[in-house]
Motif scaffolding. Structure first.
Motif, PDB file in Angstrom:
ATOM      1  N   CYS A 128       0.825  -1.206   0.000  1.00  0.00           N
ATOM      2  CA  CYS A 128       0.000   0.000   0.000  1.00  0.00           C
ATOM      3  C   CYS A 128       0.866   1.266   0.000  1.00  0.00           C
ATOM      4  O   CYS A 128       0.505   2.261  -0.622  1.00  0.00           O
ATOM      5  CB  CYS A 128      -0.942   0.001   1.203  1.00  0.00           C
ATOM      6  N   GLU A 169      -2.889   3.337  -1.659  1.00  0.00           N
ATOM      7  CA  GLU A 169      -3.962   2.630  -0.959  1.00  0.00           C
ATOM      8  C   GLU A 169      -5.122   2.225  -1.869  1.00  0.00           C
ATOM      9  O   GLU A 169      -5.893   1.342  -1.518  1.00  0.00           O
ATOM     10  CB  GLU A 169      -4.479   3.478   0.198  1.00  0.00           C
ATOM     11  N   ASP A 170      -5.252   2.857  -3.016  1.00  0.00           N
ATOM     12  CA  ASP A 170      -6.341   2.530  -3.935  1.00  0.00           C
ATOM     13  C   ASP A 170      -5.913   1.566  -5.047  1.00  0.00           C
ATOM     14  O   ASP A 170      -6.692   1.292  -5.959  1.00  0.00           O
ATOM     15  CB  ASP A 170      -6.895   3.811  -4.576  1.00  0.00           C
ATOM     16  N   SER A 171      -4.701   1.030  -4.944  1.00  0.00           N
ATOM     17  CA  SER A 171      -4.191   0.164  -6.004  1.00  0.00           C
ATOM     18  C   SER A 171      -4.700  -1.270  -5.866  1.00  0.00           C
ATOM     19  O   SER A 171      -5.123  -1.710  -4.796  1.00  0.00           O
ATOM     20  CB  SER A 171      -2.655   0.156  -5.980  1.00  0.00           C
TER      21      SER A 171
END
Length: 73
Positions: A19, A24-26
């Protein structure tokens, strides 16, 4: 049981690193945390397995004993 706890801790650390690296949005972050959740679910499942009683243990060792016979109806 401690082996799975070690695996969970390792997976958590890898998830945190993924992350930080990917964001964090991966997808990498999501997959890493999914792995942690799966390991936690497995640990929970193992804790829920009830221990065998004395008759079950006896029948495991002596499947041909009269007390252990199972009849189909």
């Amino acid at each position: 049981m401690s082996n799975i706890q070690d695996q969970i801790e390792q997976a958590r650390e890898q998830a945190r690193q993924a992350c930080e690296t990917s964001g964090e949005d991966s997808a990498d972050c999501a997959v890493a945390w999914d792995t942690v959740e799966e390991l936690q679910a497995e640990a929970s499942h193992k804790r829920q397995v009830k221990p065998k009683n004395s008759l079950e243990m006896y029948c495991d060792e002596n499947p041909d004993a009269a007390e252990c016979r199972v009849y189909d109806e």
